[in-house]
Design a protein around this motif. Structure first.
Motif, PDB file in Angstrom:
ATOM      1  N   TRP A 124     -20.076  22.840   1.463  1.00  9.64           N
ATOM      2  CA  TRP A 124     -21.368  22.327   0.988  1.00  9.64           C
ATOM      3  C   TRP A 124     -21.776  21.058   1.719  1.00  9.64           C
ATOM      4  O   TRP A 124     -22.951  20.816   1.941  1.00  9.64           O
ATOM      5  CB  TRP A 124     -21.330  22.020  -0.501  1.00  9.64           C
ATOM      6  N   VAL A 125     -20.769  20.223   2.058  1.00  8.81           N
ATOM      7  CA  VAL A 125     -21.077  18.936   2.692  1.00  8.81           C
ATOM      8  C   VAL A 125     -20.798  18.954   4.192  1.00  8.81           C
ATOM      9  O   VAL A 125     -20.839  17.910   4.839  1.00  8.81           O
ATOM     10  CB  VAL A 125     -20.313  17.777   2.009  1.00  8.81           C
ATOM     11  N   GLY A 126     -20.498  20.122   4.734  1.00 11.09           N
ATOM     12  CA  GLY A 126     -20.286  20.242   6.170  1.00 11.09           C
ATOM     13  C   GLY A 126     -18.904  19.820   6.628  1.00 11.09           C
ATOM     14  O   GLY A 126     -18.696  19.548   7.808  1.00 11.09           O
ATOM     15  N   LEU A 127     -17.943  19.768   5.737  1.00 15.13           N
ATOM     16  CA  LEU A 127     -16.578  19.380   6.071  1.00 15.13           C
ATOM     17  C   LEU A 127     -15.703  20.623   5.937  1.00 15.13           C
ATOM     18  O   LEU A 127     -15.225  20.951   4.862  1.00 15.13           O
ATOM     19  CB  LEU A 127     -16.089  18.271   5.128  1.00 15.13           C
ATOM     20  N   GLU A 128     -15.506  21.331   7.028  1.00  9.36           N
ATOM     21  CA  GLU A 128     -14.716  22.556   6.993  1.00  9.36           C
ATOM     22  C   GLU A 128     -13.392  22.321   7.696  1.00  9.36           C
ATOM     23  O   GLU A 128     -13.298  22.410   8.912  1.00  9.36           O
ATOM     24  CB  GLU A 128     -15.500  23.700   7.629  1.00  9.36           C
ATOM     25  N   GLN A 129     -12.400  22.006   6.909  1.00  9.54           N
ATOM     26  CA  GLN A 129     -11.054  21.746   7.408  1.00  9.54           C
ATOM     27  C   GLN A 129     -10.120  22.854   6.907  1.00  9.54           C
ATOM     28  O   GLN A 129     -10.208  23.240   5.715  1.00  9.54           O
ATOM     29  CB  GLN A 129     -10.549  20.388   6.916  1.00  9.54           C
ATOM     30  N   PRO A 130      -9.225  23.354   7.740  1.00 10.76           N
ATOM     31  CA  PRO A 130      -8.332  24.427   7.307  1.00 10.76           C
ATOM     32  C   PRO A 130      -7.430  24.020   6.134  1.00 10.76           C
ATOM     33  O   PRO A 130      -7.129  24.842   5.266  1.00 10.76           O
ATOM     34  CB  PRO A 130      -7.479  24.732   8.534  1.00 10.76           C
ATOM     35  N   TRP A 131      -7.026  22.766   6.063  1.00  8.37           N
ATOM     36  CA  TRP A 131      -6.127  22.345   4.986  1.00  8.37           C
ATOM     37  C   TRP A 131      -6.838  22.276   3.625  1.00  8.37           C
ATOM     38  O   TRP A 131      -6.167  22.220   2.589  1.00  8.37           O
ATOM     39  CB  TRP A 131      -5.472  21.012   5.322  1.00  8.37           C
ATOM     40  N   LEU A 132      -8.155  22.305   3.627  1.00  7.15           N
ATOM     41  CA  LEU A 132      -8.896  22.310   2.371  1.00  7.15           C
ATOM     42  C   LEU A 132      -8.927  23.702   1.746  1.00  7.15           C
ATOM     43  O   LEU A 132      -9.162  23.845   0.547  1.00  7.15           O
ATOM     44  CB  LEU A 132     -10.329  21.837   2.569  1.00  7.15           C
ATOM     45  N   GLU A 133      -8.697  24.728   2.544  1.00  2.00           N
ATOM     46  CA  GLU A 133      -8.765  26.097   2.060  1.00  2.00           C
ATOM     47  C   GLU A 133      -7.562  26.417   1.172  1.00  2.00           C
ATOM     48  O   GLU A 133      -6.464  25.938   1.384  1.00  2.00           O
ATOM     49  CB  GLU A 133      -8.801  27.080   3.240  1.00  2.00           C
ATOM     50  N   SER A 134      -7.788  27.258   0.224  1.00  2.00           N
ATOM     51  CA  SER A 134      -6.729  27.690  -0.699  1.00  2.00           C
ATOM     52  C   SER A 134      -5.704  28.535   0.033  1.00  2.00           C
ATOM     53  O   SER A 134      -6.055  29.333   0.909  1.00  2.00           O
ATOM     54  CB  SER A 134      -7.344  28.518  -1.823  1.00  2.00           C
ATOM     55  N   PRO A 135      -4.421  28.379  -0.290  1.00  2.00           N
ATOM     56  CA  PRO A 135      -3.402  29.230   0.332  1.00  2.00           C
ATOM     57  C   PRO A 135      -3.413  30.653  -0.211  1.00  2.00           C
ATOM     58  O   PRO A 135      -2.728  31.517   0.301  1.00  2.00           O
ATOM     59  CB  PRO A 135      -2.094  28.518  -0.005  1.00  2.00           C
ATOM     60  N   LEU A 136      -4.171  30.875  -1.257  1.00  2.00           N
ATOM     61  CA  LEU A 136      -4.193  32.221  -1.877  1.00  2.00           C
ATOM     62  C   LEU A 136      -5.073  33.139  -1.143  1.00  2.00           C
ATOM     63  O   LEU A 136      -5.950  33.401  -0.766  1.00  2.00           O
ATOM     64  CB  LEU A 136      -4.619  32.125  -3.358  1.00  2.00           C
TER      65      LEU A 136
END
Length: 136
Positions: A124-136
């Motif tokens: 939503w805020v333009g911050l797409e980092q892989p570590w923010l993604e859920s491991p599920l």
């Protein structure tokens, strides 16, 4: 007070009519058991989070206790243990209480991460980092 007694009397009469019919009584008890179990399970899941986790547990046990003696006994036992723990916890030092706050925060943050909340908000805020993604 009189209105409460009247409501209780109406409920007792209604419950007696249900109990007089064995198949209706069985269905009623199964329904109470299912609803009580669902509320109890939701309460157990929400215990580590800020909010009414224990209240939901007590509500679930209360629903079950309306029909099952074992649940009535368990409700009183769990309530006594909860009260004892809260008395003990209130007497603890600020360090122990801080550990409780940190533990709660870790549980909430971990849950939000596992559910993918951080990844969603990041997009939503333009911050797409892989570590923010859920491991599920």
């Amino acid at each position: 007070m009189e209105a409460l007694e009247e409501a209780e009397n109406r409920w007792r009469r209604r419950r007696a009519r249900i109990a007089a019919n064995p198949s209706l009584n069985l269905a009623y008890r199964i329904g109470v058991g299912a609803v009580g179990a669902l509320v109890l399970a939701a309460g157990i899941v929400t215990i580590p989070y800020p909010g009414p986790g224990w209240l939901i547990v007590f509500a679930g046990l209360g629903i079950l206790a309306s029909e099952f003696g074992w649940a009535h006994r368990l409700l009183h036992r769990v309530r006594a243990r909860y009260d004892s723990f809260m008395v003990w916890f209130s007497r603890q030092s600020a360090a122990v209480k801080s550990i409780g706050v940190v533990f709660t925060a870790i549980v909430v943050i971990a849950t939000l991460w596992f559910l993918g909340t951080f990844g969603l908000i990041g997009t939503w805020v333009g911050l797409e980092q892989p570590w923010l993604e859920s491991p599920l």
